[in-house]
Scaffold this motif. Sequence first.
Motif, PDB file in Angstrom:
ATOM      1  N   THR A 191     -15.376 -40.761  -6.493  1.00  0.00           N
ATOM      2  CA  THR A 191     -14.557 -40.469  -5.327  1.00  0.00           C
ATOM      3  C   THR A 191     -15.442 -40.605  -4.096  1.00  0.00           C
ATOM      4  O   THR A 191     -16.474 -39.960  -3.997  1.00  0.00           O
ATOM      5  CB  THR A 191     -13.968 -39.048  -5.406  1.00  0.00           C
ATOM      6  OG1 THR A 191     -13.178 -38.944  -6.594  1.00  0.00           O
ATOM      7  CG2 THR A 191     -13.102 -38.746  -4.195  1.00  0.00           C
ATOM      8  N   VAL A 192     -15.029 -41.457  -3.174  1.00  0.00           N
ATOM      9  CA  VAL A 192     -15.800 -41.718  -1.960  1.00  0.00           C
ATOM     10  C   VAL A 192     -15.245 -40.865  -0.823  1.00  0.00           C
ATOM     11  O   VAL A 192     -14.048 -40.936  -0.529  1.00  0.00           O
ATOM     12  CB  VAL A 192     -15.732 -43.222  -1.592  1.00  0.00           C
ATOM     13  CG1 VAL A 192     -16.433 -43.495  -0.274  1.00  0.00           C
ATOM     14  CG2 VAL A 192     -16.303 -44.080  -2.703  1.00  0.00           C
ATOM     15  N   PRO A 193     -16.092 -40.063  -0.173  1.00  0.00           N
ATOM     16  CA  PRO A 193     -15.625 -39.274   0.976  1.00  0.00           C
ATOM     17  C   PRO A 193     -15.077 -40.193   2.074  1.00  0.00           C
ATOM     18  O   PRO A 193     -15.551 -41.331   2.246  1.00  0.00           O
ATOM     19  CB  PRO A 193     -16.882 -38.547   1.451  1.00  0.00           C
ATOM     20  CG  PRO A 193     -17.817 -38.566   0.288  1.00  0.00           C
ATOM     21  CD  PRO A 193     -17.512 -39.826  -0.466  1.00  0.00           C
ATOM     22  N   THR A 194     -14.111 -39.689   2.803  1.00  0.00           N
ATOM     23  CA  THR A 194     -13.450 -40.491   3.826  1.00  0.00           C
ATOM     24  C   THR A 194     -14.430 -41.074   4.839  1.00  0.00           C
ATOM     25  O   THR A 194     -14.339 -42.267   5.173  1.00  0.00           O
ATOM     26  CB  THR A 194     -12.392 -39.641   4.555  1.00  0.00           C
ATOM     27  OG1 THR A 194     -11.534 -39.040   3.588  1.00  0.00           O
ATOM     28  CG2 THR A 194     -11.558 -40.483   5.487  1.00  0.00           C
TER      29      THR A 194
ATOM     30  N   ALA B 135      -5.915 -38.518   4.613  1.00  0.00           N
ATOM     31  CA  ALA B 135      -7.229 -38.068   5.100  1.00  0.00           C
ATOM     32  C   ALA B 135      -7.851 -39.116   6.014  1.00  0.00           C
ATOM     33  O   ALA B 135      -8.506 -38.774   7.004  1.00  0.00           O
ATOM     34  CB  ALA B 135      -8.154 -37.771   3.918  1.00  0.00           C
ATOM     35  N   TRP B 136      -7.655 -40.390   5.687  1.00  0.00           N
ATOM     36  CA  TRP B 136      -8.164 -41.481   6.521  1.00  0.00           C
ATOM     37  C   TRP B 136      -7.631 -41.336   7.948  1.00  0.00           C
ATOM     38  O   TRP B 136      -8.396 -41.367   8.914  1.00  0.00           O
ATOM     39  CB  TRP B 136      -7.743 -42.813   5.903  1.00  0.00           C
ATOM     40  CG  TRP B 136      -8.172 -44.032   6.654  1.00  0.00           C
ATOM     41  CD1 TRP B 136      -7.504 -44.655   7.673  1.00  0.00           C
ATOM     42  CD2 TRP B 136      -9.364 -44.799   6.436  1.00  0.00           C
ATOM     43  NE1 TRP B 136      -8.201 -45.756   8.097  1.00  0.00           N
ATOM     44  CE2 TRP B 136      -9.350 -45.865   7.357  1.00  0.00           C
ATOM     45  CE3 TRP B 136     -10.430 -44.678   5.557  1.00  0.00           C
ATOM     46  CZ2 TRP B 136     -10.364 -46.813   7.416  1.00  0.00           C
ATOM     47  CZ3 TRP B 136     -11.444 -45.631   5.611  1.00  0.00           C
ATOM     48  CH2 TRP B 136     -11.401 -46.682   6.538  1.00  0.00           C
ATOM     49  N   LYS B 137      -6.315 -41.172   8.079  1.00  0.00           N
ATOM     50  CA  LYS B 137      -5.705 -41.036   9.406  1.00  0.00           C
ATOM     51  C   LYS B 137      -6.147 -39.745  10.090  1.00  0.00           C
ATOM     52  O   LYS B 137      -6.449 -39.756  11.282  1.00  0.00           O
ATOM     53  CB  LYS B 137      -4.180 -41.078   9.302  1.00  0.00           C
ATOM     54  CG  LYS B 137      -3.636 -42.432   8.978  1.00  0.00           C
ATOM     55  CD  LYS B 137      -2.140 -42.574   9.128  1.00  0.00           C
ATOM     56  CE  LYS B 137      -1.367 -41.345   8.907  1.00  0.00           C
ATOM     57  NZ  LYS B 137       0.091 -41.510   8.996  1.00  0.00           N
ATOM     58  N   LEU B 138      -6.178 -38.651   9.354  1.00  0.00           N
ATOM     59  CA  LEU B 138      -6.573 -37.365   9.900  1.00  0.00           C
ATOM     60  C   LEU B 138      -7.990 -37.397  10.467  1.00  0.00           C
ATOM     61  O   LEU B 138      -8.290 -36.757  11.468  1.00  0.00           O
ATOM     62  CB  LEU B 138      -6.474 -36.286   8.812  1.00  0.00           C
ATOM     63  CG  LEU B 138      -6.713 -34.853   9.250  1.00  0.00           C
ATOM     64  CD1 LEU B 138      -5.620 -34.392  10.218  1.00  0.00           C
ATOM     65  CD2 LEU B 138      -6.744 -33.938   8.032  1.00  0.00           C
TER      66      LEU B 138
ATOM     67  N   GLY C 150      -9.371 -40.017  11.808  1.00  0.00           N
ATOM     68  CA  GLY C 150      -9.462 -41.014  12.868  1.00  0.00           C
ATOM     69  C   GLY C 150      -9.795 -42.418  12.404  1.00  0.00           C
ATOM     70  O   GLY C 150     -10.246 -43.237  13.210  1.00  0.00           O
ATOM     71  N   GLY C 151      -9.558 -42.708  11.136  1.00  0.00           N
ATOM     72  CA  GLY C 151      -9.803 -44.061  10.634  1.00  0.00           C
ATOM     73  C   GLY C 151      -8.852 -45.056  11.266  1.00  0.00           C
ATOM     74  O   GLY C 151      -7.711 -44.711  11.603  1.00  0.00           O
ATOM     75  N   PRO C 152      -9.310 -46.296  11.447  1.00  0.00           N
ATOM     76  CA  PRO C 152      -8.437 -47.300  12.046  1.00  0.00           C
ATOM     77  C   PRO C 152      -7.259 -47.629  11.125  1.00  0.00           C
ATOM     78  O   PRO C 152      -7.377 -47.601   9.903  1.00  0.00           O
ATOM     79  CB  PRO C 152      -9.360 -48.512  12.232  1.00  0.00           C
ATOM     80  CG  PRO C 152     -10.455 -48.321  11.254  1.00  0.00           C
ATOM     81  CD  PRO C 152     -10.622 -46.851  11.080  1.00  0.00           C
ATOM     82  N   VAL C 153      -6.138 -47.932  11.767  1.00  0.00           N
ATOM     83  CA  VAL C 153      -4.897 -48.249  11.049  1.00  0.00           C
ATOM     84  C   VAL C 153      -4.281 -49.485  11.680  1.00  0.00           C
ATOM     85  O   VAL C 153      -4.248 -49.596  12.905  1.00  0.00           O
ATOM     86  CB  VAL C 153      -3.904 -47.063  11.133  1.00  0.00           C
ATOM     87  CG1 VAL C 153      -2.562 -47.426  10.515  1.00  0.00           C
ATOM     88  CG2 VAL C 153      -4.493 -45.818  10.461  1.00  0.00           C
ATOM     89  N   GLU C 154      -3.813 -50.394  10.838  1.00  0.00           N
ATOM     90  CA  GLU C 154      -3.084 -51.550  11.372  1.00  0.00           C
ATOM     91  C   GLU C 154      -1.627 -51.454  10.948  1.00  0.00           C
ATOM     92  O   GLU C 154      -1.314 -50.941   9.867  1.00  0.00           O
ATOM     93  CB  GLU C 154      -3.714 -52.877  10.919  1.00  0.00           C
ATOM     94  CG  GLU C 154      -3.580 -53.206   9.453  1.00  0.00           C
ATOM     95  CD  GLU C 154      -4.222 -54.532   9.079  1.00  0.00           C
ATOM     96  OE1 GLU C 154      -4.932 -55.130   9.911  1.00  0.00           O
ATOM     97  OE2 GLU C 154      -4.027 -54.950   7.935  1.00  0.00           O
ATOM     98  N   ASP C 155      -0.757 -51.920  11.812  1.00  0.00           N
ATOM     99  CA  ASP C 155       0.684 -51.909  11.533  1.00  0.00           C
ATOM    100  C   ASP C 155       1.013 -52.945  10.466  1.00  0.00           C
ATOM    101  O   ASP C 155       0.335 -53.983  10.351  1.00  0.00           O
ATOM    102  CB  ASP C 155       1.486 -52.221  12.792  1.00  0.00           C
ATOM    103  CG  ASP C 155       1.438 -51.100  13.815  1.00  0.00           C
ATOM    104  OD1 ASP C 155       1.210 -49.934  13.412  1.00  0.00           O
ATOM    105  OD2 ASP C 155       1.599 -51.389  15.008  1.00  0.00           O
TER     106      ASP C 155
END
Length: 130
Positions: A18-21, A116-119, A121-126
Amino acid sequence: MNKNYKDLLAAAHAVIETVPTDKAMGMLKDDNIVFVDLRDRRELEREGRIPGAFHCPRGMLEFWIDPESPYHKDIFAQGKTYLFYCASAWRSALATQTAQDMGLTPVAHIAGGFSAWKLNGGPVEDVSAK
């Protein structure tokens, strides 16, 4: 019922990485890492995805990994590291164990999933609707 979902998740976590975010975010630009989004299409369209992630619906994973399957996808034959994720890291934990059991290595999944990625602040693409 012999095993419930918690039992299955515990068994998977005992044998997978399991890789931390925050570490996963640092791996985003690594060309030797393939981020694999296991969520269904509706989730991608509603929430977006990790930039550049390959979409593999969870129900097709085994068929897309297996080179003898008529549904095999070449992306799973590149000798890269595969980093799976779903919404909350449940499907991805089970998928990581399955991929590992099938001989796809190295594989891991993102702790906490896309939520968790979004929480963090990880980048997100539509993802546009088809």
